[in-house]
Design a protein around this motif. Structure first.
Motif, PDB file in Angstrom:
ATOM      1  N   SER A  14      84.524  24.184  19.919  1.00  9.81           N
ATOM      2  CA  SER A  14      84.691  23.917  21.337  1.00  9.81           C
ATOM      3  C   SER A  14      85.005  25.190  22.080  1.00  9.81           C
ATOM      4  CB  SER A  14      85.825  22.916  21.556  1.00  9.81           C
ATOM      5  OG  SER A  14      85.533  21.701  20.921  1.00  9.81           O
ATOM      6  N   SER A  15      84.601  25.228  23.349  1.00 10.56           N
ATOM      7  CA  SER A  15      84.850  26.414  24.158  1.00 10.56           C
ATOM      8  C   SER A  15      85.330  26.005  25.537  1.00 10.56           C
ATOM      9  CB  SER A  15      83.576  27.259  24.290  1.00 10.56           C
ATOM     10  OG  SER A  15      82.569  26.515  24.898  1.00 10.56           O
ATOM     11  N   GLN A  16      86.210  26.809  26.123  1.00  7.74           N
ATOM     12  CA  GLN A  16      86.686  26.580  27.476  1.00  7.74           C
ATOM     13  C   GLN A  16      85.657  27.096  28.458  1.00  7.74           C
ATOM     14  OE1 GLN A  16      89.660  25.196  27.907  1.00  7.74           O
ATOM     15  NE2 GLN A  16      90.004  25.377  30.100  1.00  7.74           N
ATOM     16  N   THR A  17      85.409  26.387  29.552  1.00  5.51           N
ATOM     17  CA  THR A  17      84.491  26.896  30.558  1.00  5.51           C
ATOM     18  C   THR A  17      85.091  28.129  31.194  1.00  5.51           C
ATOM     19  OG1 THR A  17      85.515  25.317  32.082  1.00  5.51           O
ATOM     20  CG2 THR A  17      83.418  24.688  31.125  1.00  5.51           C
TER      21      THR A  17
ATOM     22  N   ILE B 248      90.579   5.854  33.314  1.00  6.23           N
ATOM     23  CA  ILE B 248      90.553   6.976  32.388  1.00  6.23           C
ATOM     24  C   ILE B 248      91.383   8.131  32.925  1.00  6.23           C
ATOM     25  CG2 ILE B 248      88.464   8.064  33.346  1.00  6.23           C
ATOM     26  CD1 ILE B 248      87.625   8.626  30.420  1.00  6.23           C
ATOM     27  N   THR B 249      92.114   8.791  32.051  1.00  3.96           N
ATOM     28  CA  THR B 249      92.970   9.903  32.473  1.00  3.96           C
ATOM     29  C   THR B 249      92.185  11.207  32.460  1.00  3.96           C
ATOM     30  OG1 THR B 249      93.727  10.463  30.246  1.00  3.96           O
ATOM     31  CG2 THR B 249      94.940   8.728  31.440  1.00  3.96           C
ATOM     32  N   PRO B 250      92.643  12.211  33.215  1.00  2.45           N
ATOM     33  CA  PRO B 250      91.960  13.508  33.196  1.00  2.45           C
ATOM     34  C   PRO B 250      91.865  14.094  31.794  1.00  2.45           C
ATOM     35  CG  PRO B 250      93.433  13.389  35.061  1.00  2.45           C
ATOM     36  CD  PRO B 250      93.713  12.174  34.248  1.00  2.45           C
ATOM     37  N   ASP B 251      92.918  13.951  31.005  1.00  2.99           N
ATOM     38  CA  ASP B 251      92.896  14.489  29.640  1.00  2.99           C
ATOM     39  C   ASP B 251      91.850  13.783  28.783  1.00  2.99           C
ATOM     40  OD1 ASP B 251      94.863  16.335  30.189  1.00  2.99           O
ATOM     41  OD2 ASP B 251      96.500  15.100  29.377  1.00  2.99           O
ATOM     42  N   GLU B 252      91.750  12.467  28.938  1.00  2.00           N
ATOM     43  CA  GLU B 252      90.749  11.711  28.184  1.00  2.00           C
ATOM     44  C   GLU B 252      89.344  12.117  28.612  1.00  2.00           C
ATOM     45  OE1 GLU B 252      93.167   7.511  27.403  1.00  2.00           O
ATOM     46  OE2 GLU B 252      92.030   7.818  29.266  1.00  2.00           O
ATOM     47  N   LEU B 253      89.166  12.320  29.902  1.00  2.00           N
ATOM     48  CA  LEU B 253      87.858  12.702  30.423  1.00  2.00           C
ATOM     49  C   LEU B 253      87.456  14.084  29.925  1.00  2.00           C
ATOM     50  CD1 LEU B 253      85.713  11.459  32.219  1.00  2.00           C
ATOM     51  CD2 LEU B 253      86.797  12.542  34.195  1.00  2.00           C
ATOM     52  N   ALA B 254      88.417  15.010  29.931  1.00  2.00           N
ATOM     53  CA  ALA B 254      88.140  16.363  29.436  1.00  2.00           C
ATOM     54  C   ALA B 254      87.790  16.339  27.952  1.00  2.00           C
ATOM     55  CB  ALA B 254      89.345  17.266  29.688  1.00  2.00           C
ATOM     56  N   SER B 255      88.485  15.486  27.194  1.00  2.39           N
ATOM     57  CA  SER B 255      88.215  15.379  25.758  1.00  2.39           C
ATOM     58  C   SER B 255      86.823  14.818  25.491  1.00  2.39           C
ATOM     59  CB  SER B 255      89.269  14.488  25.088  1.00  2.39           C
ATOM     60  OG  SER B 255      90.549  15.093  25.154  1.00  2.39           O
ATOM     61  N   LEU B 256      86.403  13.839  26.295  1.00  2.00           N
ATOM     62  CA  LEU B 256      85.055  13.290  26.149  1.00  2.00           C
ATOM     63  C   LEU B 256      84.001  14.336  26.476  1.00  2.00           C
ATOM     64  CD1 LEU B 256      85.506   9.731  27.720  1.00  2.00           C
ATOM     65  CD2 LEU B 256      84.892  10.245  25.345  1.00  2.00           C
ATOM     66  N   ALA B 257      84.258  15.130  27.512  1.00  2.00           N
ATOM     67  CA  ALA B 257      83.327  16.198  27.870  1.00  2.00           C
ATOM     68  C   ALA B 257      83.216  17.201  26.730  1.00  2.00           C
ATOM     69  CB  ALA B 257      83.797  16.901  29.143  1.00  2.00           C
ATOM     70  N   GLU B 258      84.344  17.530  26.121  1.00  2.00           N
ATOM     71  CA  GLU B 258      84.329  18.475  24.994  1.00  2.00           C
ATOM     72  C   GLU B 258      83.563  17.891  23.811  1.00  2.00           C
ATOM     73  OE1 GLU B 258      87.494  21.124  22.392  1.00  2.00           O
ATOM     74  OE2 GLU B 258      88.104  19.160  23.143  1.00  2.00           O
TER      75      GLU B 258
ATOM     76  N   LYS C  29      81.138  15.751  23.819  1.00  2.00           N
ATOM     77  CA  LYS C  29      79.704  15.653  24.087  1.00  2.00           C
ATOM     78  C   LYS C  29      79.013  17.006  24.207  1.00  2.00           C
ATOM     79  CE  LYS C  29      78.733  11.227  24.372  1.00  2.00           C
ATOM     80  NZ  LYS C  29      77.664  10.591  23.556  1.00  2.00           N
ATOM     81  N   THR C  30      79.719  17.984  24.773  1.00  2.00           N
ATOM     82  CA  THR C  30      79.050  19.251  25.093  1.00  2.00           C
ATOM     83  C   THR C  30      79.708  20.488  24.505  1.00  2.00           C
ATOM     84  OG1 THR C  30      80.336  19.568  27.124  1.00  2.00           O
ATOM     85  CG2 THR C  30      78.330  18.253  27.294  1.00  2.00           C
TER      86      THR C  30
ATOM     87  N   ARG D 125      74.497  22.488  29.223  1.00  2.00           N
ATOM     88  CA  ARG D 125      75.626  21.835  28.559  1.00  2.00           C
ATOM     89  C   ARG D 125      76.978  22.404  28.987  1.00  2.00           C
ATOM     90  NH1 ARG D 125      74.434  18.614  24.313  1.00  2.00           N
ATOM     91  NH2 ARG D 125      76.396  19.091  23.258  1.00  2.00           N
ATOM     92  N   SER D 126      76.962  23.487  29.746  1.00  2.00           N
ATOM     93  CA  SER D 126      78.234  24.023  30.240  1.00  2.00           C
ATOM     94  C   SER D 126      78.759  23.202  31.417  1.00  2.00           C
ATOM     95  CB  SER D 126      78.062  25.490  30.664  1.00  2.00           C
ATOM     96  OG  SER D 126      77.301  25.599  31.857  1.00  2.00           O
ATOM     97  N   ARG D 127      77.919  22.295  31.917  1.00  2.00           N
ATOM     98  CA  ARG D 127      78.321  21.455  33.053  1.00  2.00           C
ATOM     99  C   ARG D 127      78.098  19.985  32.678  1.00  2.00           C
ATOM    100  NH1 ARG D 127      79.195  23.893  37.519  1.00  2.00           N
ATOM    101  NH2 ARG D 127      78.457  22.243  38.892  1.00  2.00           N
ATOM    102  N   PRO D 128      79.091  19.352  32.063  1.00  2.00           N
ATOM    103  CA  PRO D 128      78.948  17.971  31.570  1.00  2.00           C
ATOM    104  C   PRO D 128      79.024  16.930  32.688  1.00  2.00           C
ATOM    105  CG  PRO D 128      81.150  18.764  31.110  1.00  2.00           C
ATOM    106  CD  PRO D 128      80.395  19.941  31.680  1.00  2.00           C
TER     107      PRO D 128
END
Length: 238
Positions: free
Chosen positions: A2-5, A161-171, A173-174, A144-147
């Motif tokens: 995983s990588s941070q944007t 859905i919480t922001p943390d959950e959403l960020a985890s799903l984005a990670e 998937k992408t 894929r850098s923009r999920p």
């Protein structure tokens, strides 16, 4: 891994209702263009004719006609109106081939096959929404850098859905893990991108794509919520 944007451009917040300059009336292949909308037509025919087999046979009549004759003199107005009338005509042709129905029975079987029936408007709306979702998903696959799809879809189907959950799903998937600021930017950009794609879908189904016509169609289909919170413009294509 995983990588941070690293950086995300400022989020979009506007939609151009008449960005697309291509209408269904300009399609080079009538049959090819209509295939985009096969699902709602097929579902409507199944409800009217009672079986998938009969629906497919009626659709075959329609597509054969479009291959040989195109839209002809009917190349005007709204595509959904044209298709509702075309589906009705082909359903009646199929019922005539089968035989055994009185004129009143045939009218009853085709009662749903009119341009402004509630079931047809619902099926048409769902088709345009689905096409916009699929287009947003393709955008995510391209960058894929923009999920965008993952963020908007999961926010839509799960309002809690919480922001943390959403960020985890984005990670997941992408491979991209947005921080909270980036997540908010991506959410707004995803909403604007989806609304633009949906507006483009509407534009392609109209003969006239001026601001009033597009807005009226959006209201008629009940999809105005997709544009809430966004600046709606109407700039002529360059």
């Amino acid at each position: 891994m995983s990588s941070q944007t690293s950086s995300i451009p400022a989020a979009r917040s506007s939609v151009n209702l008449i960005r697309s300059s291509h209408s269904w009336t300009e399609a080079e292949s009538a049959a090819g263009f209509v295939l985009r909308y096969l699902t709602p037509m097929r579902r409507l025919l199944i409800k009217s004719l009672g079986s998938e087999q009969e629906a497919d046979l009626a659709l075959k009549i329609l597509l054969t006609h479009l291959v040989s004759a195109g839209f002809g003199e009917h190349r005007k107005g709204r595509l959904r109106d044209y298709l509702a009338k075309a589906v009705r005509s082909c359903a009646k042709a199929r019922l005539s081939e089968v035989g055994g129905l009185t004129e009143d029975e045939m009218k009853e079987r085709c009662a749903l096959l009119v341009p402004d029936s509630k079931i047809w408007l619902m099926l048409w709306r769902d088709c345009l929404l689905d096409r916009a979702w699929r287009a947003l998903e393709r955008l995510q696959h391209q960058d894929r850098s923009r999920p965008l799809y993952t963020i908007l879809w999961n926010s839509t189907v799960n309002s809690k859905i919480t922001p943390d959950e959403l960020a985890s799903l984005a990670e997941a998937k992408t491979g991209v893990l947005p921080d909270q600021k980036q997540l908010q930017q991506l959410k707004l950009d995803a909403k604007a991108s989806f609304a633009q794609l949906l507006a483009d879908e509407v534009v392609e189904t109209l003969e006239r794509a001026d601001k009033v016509s597009v807005k009226n169609e959006i209201n008629k289909l009940g999809i105005g919520s997709a544009f809430h919170g966004l600046t709606v413009e109407a700039k002529e294509p360059v």
